[in-house]
Design an enzyme around this catalytic site. Sequence first.
Site, mmCIF file in Angstrom:
data_model
loop_
_atom_site.group_PDB
_atom_site.id
_atom_site.type_symbol
_atom_site.label_atom_id
_atom_site.label_comp_id
_atom_site.label_asym_id
_atom_site.label_seq_id
_atom_site.Cartn_x
_atom_site.Cartn_y
_atom_site.Cartn_z
ATOM 1 N N GLU A 1 4.864 -0.827 -6.443
ATOM 2 C CA GLU A 1 5.280 0.435 -5.807
ATOM 3 C C GLU A 1 6.745 0.666 -6.112
ATOM 4 O O GLU A 1 7.557 -0.256 -6.035
ATOM 5 C CB GLU A 1 5.146 0.401 -4.269
ATOM 6 C CG GLU A 1 3.738 0.447 -3.763
ATOM 7 C CD GLU A 1 3.657 0.433 -2.228
ATOM 8 O OE1 GLU A 1 4.606 0.903 -1.556
ATOM 9 O OE2 GLU A 1 2.648 -0.067 -1.722
ATOM 10 N N GLU B 1 2.625 -6.163 1.514
ATOM 11 C CA GLU B 1 3.859 -6.205 2.307
ATOM 12 C C GLU B 1 3.700 -6.878 3.663
ATOM 13 O O GLU B 1 3.828 -6.230 4.713
ATOM 14 C CB GLU B 1 4.416 -4.787 2.488
ATOM 15 C CG GLU B 1 4.719 -4.075 1.182
ATOM 16 C CD GLU B 1 5.451 -2.742 1.388
ATOM 17 O OE1 GLU B 1 5.530 -2.280 2.537
ATOM 18 O OE2 GLU B 1 5.918 -2.174 0.396
#
Length: 453
Positions: free
Chosen positions: A355, A167
């Site tokens: 995720e 991320e």
Amino acid sequence: MSDSFRFPEGFLWGAATSAYQIEGSPLADGAGASIWHRFSHTPGLTLNGDTGDSACDHYRRYESDVALMAEIGLSSYRFSIAWGRVMPTGRGPANAKGIDFYSRLVDTLLAHGISPNVTLYHWDLPAALDDQGGWLNRDIAGWFADYATLMFNALGDRVPMWSTINEPWVVSDGGYLYGVLAPGHRNLFEAPIASHNLLRSHGAAVQAFRASNAATRSSIGIVVNLEPKYAASNSPEDLAATARADAYMNRQYLDPVFLGRYPEEMKEIFGEAWPEWPQDDMTLIAQPIDFLGVNYYKRSISRHDPETLPMRVSGVHQPDSVHTDLQWEVYAPALTDVLLWIKARYGDLPLYVTENGAAFPDPPTSVEGQVKDPLRVEYLRAHLHAISDAMQQGVDLRGYFVWSLLDNFEWSHGFSPRFGIVHVDYETQDRTIKSSGRYYAEVARSNGSILAE
Ligand code: FCB
């Protein structure tokens, strides 16, 4: 999900965690402090002053945690390496004890038939590198590639799947623009530089991977968090605002990696804070990769808002939707949409949902030792249907990782949001598989076919 749909053999049913969020013992065995150690030890920066000092004590309990994964029936486990454990100052001498921890973890996973999925950077930069500018220093691409090479050499014979950065948007947005995450800077001019150096570091690590022995048996990719942006109306202002929001959060990272250029909207958003980058940098960033990891939590309905700088966009609250503990809207169809969008924009490449999960205030463990979390069960069920819908429309999805295996340290929110499919009692470190963990075990055992029931 249509009756005829079947998840392919070998589809990975995984769960994910990250080093600082679960390990505890952050300075043990010669490890160097990370920016998260410093951030959480600075009064006022995390909820209740929570730190990762103990977290889930996974550093000492990894063997029983792997046994728990086996009990759930996971076929893969995504975890991250704390750079400062294996290179205490981020560069130079390696720390054999730190490497040994991850080596033992990998061996234990393999002994239980669980495939290791390693992320090299999940936000815990060695503090000694931050002292030299961290992600703002161009040299970090070389530092990161050296650290990556160390790990490819140490674990590459046993780890089939590597991700470079987790991320990059969150690192830049939370760490350098708004200061809510480590290292806690608030600077419009730093955010694009941090993003760019994260992407350059990704590219340098992919190059290092191709040059290492690991490349002969493993694959490498990057993990991004994507948030589909839908316009609140068809007005030109809202449509332009939605394009800016999408460029900032989603395309800022994927366009350079897959297309070798930044979205046009970046200049519009950052103005004079947006630098011109050398073409060589873009070539480095656009190294071919083997897969993309997608973290999906929520969508956003975007509208033009001149007050919210620099993006001039705000999200429109959806009062009729369920929201999680962190006020994230639950909306599973956007996961289908985003997977289809990747295929349409960037082509057909292997994807993983690396995720996906939800924080809900779980009831306390009952006397029978159960934690009933029906909202999380429903969240998982809806999102697993969403991935199967995308796969039926041709998306090459190879695996799904629930966030998270364990309740853990949710960054500046501390320990209060609980994301685990396994409950952690932080006083005793007792683990209890929640109803969602039992449900997920059934999904994994049946290779997804219980979803059709
Ligand atoms: C993601 C992070 C992960 C966790 C979840 C809830 O953005 O990668 O560490 O915090 O959100």
